[in-house]
Design an enzyme around this catalytic site. Structure first.
Site, PDB file in Angstrom:
ATOM      1  N   CYS A 112       0.820  -1.226   0.000  1.00 11.01           N
ATOM      2  CA  CYS A 112       0.000   0.000   0.000  1.00 11.01           C
ATOM      3  C   CYS A 112       0.847   1.266   0.000  1.00 11.01           C
ATOM      4  CB  CYS A 112      -0.952  -0.015   1.182  1.00 11.01           C
ATOM      5  SG  CYS A 112      -1.964  -1.496   1.230  1.00 11.01           S
ATOM      6  N   HIS A 252      -3.241   7.052   2.619  1.00  7.71           N
ATOM      7  CA  HIS A 252      -3.663   5.735   2.133  1.00  7.71           C
ATOM      8  C   HIS A 252      -5.061   5.467   2.692  1.00  7.71           C
ATOM      9  CE1 HIS A 252      -4.026   1.615   1.226  1.00  7.71           C
ATOM     10  NE2 HIS A 252      -3.656   1.155   2.398  1.00  7.71           N
ATOM     11  N   ASN A 282     -10.063  -0.176   0.302  1.00  6.58           N
ATOM     12  CA  ASN A 282      -8.598  -0.109   0.297  1.00  6.58           C
ATOM     13  C   ASN A 282      -8.092  -0.701  -1.024  1.00  6.58           C
ATOM     14  OD1 ASN A 282      -5.873  -0.559   0.608  1.00  6.58           O
ATOM     15  ND2 ASN A 282      -6.022  -1.434   2.669  1.00  6.58           N
TER      16      ASN A 282
HETATM   17  N1  COA Z   1     -18.191  -8.348   9.896  1.00  4.88           N
HETATM   18  C1  COA Z   1     -18.623  -8.633  11.116  1.00  4.88           C
HETATM   19  N2  COA Z   1     -17.807  -9.021  12.116  1.00  4.88           N
HETATM   20  C2  COA Z   1     -16.511  -9.138  11.833  1.00  4.88           C
HETATM   21  C3  COA Z   1     -15.989  -8.871  10.557  1.00  4.88           C
HETATM   22  C4  COA Z   1     -16.897  -8.458   9.582  1.00  4.88           C
HETATM   23  N3  COA Z   1     -16.500  -8.155   8.314  1.00  4.88           N
HETATM   24  N4  COA Z   1     -14.657  -9.066  10.585  1.00  4.88           N
HETATM   25  C5  COA Z   1     -14.336  -9.452  11.827  1.00  4.88           C
HETATM   26  N5  COA Z   1     -15.460  -9.501  12.575  1.00  4.88           N
HETATM   27  C6  COA Z   1     -15.578  -9.859  13.977  1.00  4.88           C
HETATM   28  C7  COA Z   1     -14.482 -10.772  14.455  1.00  4.88           C
HETATM   29  O1  COA Z   1     -14.763 -12.103  14.124  1.00  4.88           O
HETATM   30  C8  COA Z   1     -14.513 -10.520  15.943  1.00  4.88           C
HETATM   31  O2  COA Z   1     -15.578 -11.262  16.489  1.00  4.88           O
HETATM   32  P1  COA Z   1     -15.428 -11.942  17.925  1.00  4.88           P
HETATM   33  O3  COA Z   1     -15.241 -10.800  18.881  1.00  4.88           O
HETATM   34  O4  COA Z   1     -16.708 -12.646  18.078  1.00  4.88           O
HETATM   35  O5  COA Z   1     -14.235 -12.821  17.826  1.00  4.88           O
HETATM   36  C9  COA Z   1     -14.888  -9.049  16.041  1.00  4.88           C
HETATM   37  O6  COA Z   1     -15.468  -8.690  14.766  1.00  4.88           O
HETATM   38  C10 COA Z   1     -13.712  -8.155  16.317  1.00  4.88           C
HETATM   39  O7  COA Z   1     -12.653  -8.529  15.450  1.00  4.88           O
HETATM   40  P2  COA Z   1     -11.315  -7.752  15.399  1.00  4.88           P
HETATM   41  O8  COA Z   1     -10.443  -8.300  14.319  1.00  4.88           O
HETATM   42  O9  COA Z   1     -10.741  -7.653  16.777  1.00  4.88           O
HETATM   43  O10 COA Z   1     -11.857  -6.314  14.969  1.00  4.88           O
HETATM   44  P3  COA Z   1     -11.140  -4.929  14.971  1.00  4.88           P
HETATM   45  O11 COA Z   1     -11.869  -3.996  15.833  1.00  4.88           O
HETATM   46  O12 COA Z   1      -9.653  -5.052  15.164  1.00  4.88           O
HETATM   47  O13 COA Z   1     -11.399  -4.460  13.456  1.00  4.88           O
HETATM   48  C11 COA Z   1     -10.153  -4.270  11.399  1.00  4.88           C
HETATM   49  C12 COA Z   1     -10.856  -5.209  12.382  1.00  4.88           C
HETATM   50  C13 COA Z   1      -9.509  -5.122  10.324  1.00  4.88           C
HETATM   51  C14 COA Z   1     -11.205  -3.349  10.799  1.00  4.88           C
HETATM   52  C15 COA Z   1      -9.073  -3.437  12.181  1.00  4.88           C
HETATM   53  O14 COA Z   1      -8.232  -4.293  12.912  1.00  4.88           O
HETATM   54  C16 COA Z   1      -8.230  -2.610  11.268  1.00  4.88           C
HETATM   55  O15 COA Z   1      -8.699  -1.627  10.739  1.00  4.88           O
HETATM   56  N6  COA Z   1      -6.960  -2.963  11.120  1.00  4.88           N
HETATM   57  C17 COA Z   1      -6.078  -2.283  10.166  1.00  4.88           C
HETATM   58  C18 COA Z   1      -6.254  -2.953   8.825  1.00  4.88           C
HETATM   59  C19 COA Z   1      -5.637  -2.207   7.702  1.00  4.88           C
HETATM   60  O16 COA Z   1      -5.571  -0.999   7.676  1.00  4.88           O
HETATM   61  N7  COA Z   1      -5.191  -2.967   6.704  1.00  4.88           N
HETATM   62  C20 COA Z   1      -4.646  -2.411   5.537  1.00  4.88           C
HETATM   63  C21 COA Z   1      -3.195  -2.477   5.540  1.00  4.88           C
HETATM   64  S1  COA Z   1      -2.556  -1.647   4.177  1.00  4.88           S
END
Ligand code: COA
Length: 325
Positions: A112, A252, A282
């Site tokens: 990215c 980004h 993204n």
């Molecule tokens: N829809 C519904 N629930 C979802 C889901 C979705 N699409 N994806 C994950 N969940 C659930 C998980 O299973 C978890 O459930 P549980 O508590 O029952 O286990 C819960 O949501 C929380 O998951 P978690 O991964 O801890 O969520 P989070 O608050 O960290 O959010 C992201 C996830 C990916 C949005 C966040 O971590 C993030 O923004 N990370 C940065 C990613 C990024 O920028 N990537 C690009 C790199 S260039």
């Protein structure tokens, strides 16, 4: 002093739009969850067109918008983690498509942050006087490397391409940059692993599931907020400016919450971050140039404006650049 100035921008995305409600039909998710956690409402997903189609479309638009002949292009750099082939590079495919017979063409891989690395590379060639101009593009069809059964990643990504035609100039251009890599953390975001299977070993000829995007979302979130903040601070401090001198921050487009943290901690008004992740998700290396092009097309940039581009991504990598429009 010779600098590298953006003369024209362009973007391209597949026509097919997939909304959060469409996503909820294939994985257990909801518009509410995706919107709240990321700010994404929809993404453009390829109906078959590969990355070369999108990046070539951007290159054609750039030539047209900059009124430059293809044979006058010196350099083509494409950033991508989803090329059509291992070889040729996307840049060579663009070269053929537009007929830039005199250009040197190659790809860079910095996920990215790819557009930042590509622009930084073009800037060095132009500053040294080696080349007078370049087409720099970030383009992806992430839809082909996303696991469409994994709700924690598939809702985040989209397909698209964006780019800039840059030229040597005595005024404006790239003023300052901070790019970097943290390979020690590469495992928190991977895709496209290919096993070393051959006729003389017994490694299975099977790349799944490592082929798909794997991400430790929380670790990436932490890395991104920390690095983006530090990098923005560094560039502004070294240049002796504050956020007040900057018209727009073009980040980004990964996640709105990351930017909310950065905005709060660095005391940068949130409205100064130009966002279009709601429409495209993204798009990795394409996201910054697609957002920059949208700003430009809306007529929101004037010559002389200071803007800061900033990205982070797999590798892990990051890149920030102050440019005078
Ligand atoms: N829809 C519904 N629930 C979802 C889901 C979705 N699409 N994806 C994950 N969940 C659930 C998980 O299973 C978890 O459930 P549980 O508590 O029952 O286990 C819960 O949501 C929380 O998951 P978690 O991964 O801890 O969520 P989070 O608050 O960290 O959010 C992201 C996830 C990916 C949005 C966040 O971590 C993030 O923004 N990370 C940065 C990613 C990024 O920028 N990537 C690009 C790199 S260039």
């Amino acid at each position: 002093m010779i600098r590298t100035r953006v003369i024209a921008t362009a973007a391209s995305a597949p026509k097919q739009v997939i909304t959060n409600d469409d996503m909820a039909k294939i994985v257990d998710t909801s518009d509410e969850w995706i919107t709240q956690r990321t700010g994404i409402k929809q993404r453009h997903i390829s109906a078959g067109e590969n990355t070369s189609v999108l990046v070539s479309d951007v290159a054609k638009q750039l030539l047209d918008r900059a009124s430059v002949a293809a044979e006058d292009i010196d350099l083509i750099i494409v950033a991508s983690v989803t090329p059509d082939y291992g070889t040729p590079s996307l840049a060579c495919m663009v070269q053929k498509e537009i007929g830039a017979v005199n250009a040197v063409a190659f790809d860079v891989v910095a996920a990215c942050s790819g557009f930042m690395f590509a622009l930084s590379t073009a800037d060095k060639y132009i500053r040294t006087g080696a080349y007078k101009n370049a087409i720099v593009i970030g383009g992806e069809t992430l839809s082909k490397i996303v696991d469409w059964t994994d709700r924690s990643t598939c809702v985040l990504f989209g397909d698209g391409a964006g780019g800039a035609y840059v030229e040597s100039s005595a005024e404006g251009g790239v003023i300052r940059e901070d790019i970097g890599s943290a390979g020690d953390q590469y495992e928190i975001l991977t895709e496209g692993y290919t096993a070393c299977s051959n006729a003389f070993n017994d490694v299975p000829d099977q790349t799944d599931p490592e082929w798909y995007v794997h991400m430790d979302g929380r670790a990436v979130f932490k890395f991104a907020t920390k690095k983006v903040m530090k990098s923005l601070q560094k560039v502004m401090e070294e240049e002796g400016i504050t956020q007040e001198d900057v018209k727009f921050f073009v980040p980004h487009q990964a996640n709105m919450r990351i930017l909310e943290v950065v905005s709060k901690k660095l005391d940068i008004p949130f409205e100064k971050f130009y966002l279009n992740m709601d429409k495209y998700g993204n798009t990795s290396s394409a996201s910054i140039p697609m957002a920059l092009n949208e700003l430009n097309e809306k007529g929101l940039l004037e010559r002389g404006d200071k803007i800061i581009l900033s990205g982070f991504g797999g590798g892990m990598t990051w890149g920030t650049m102050l440019i005078v429009w």
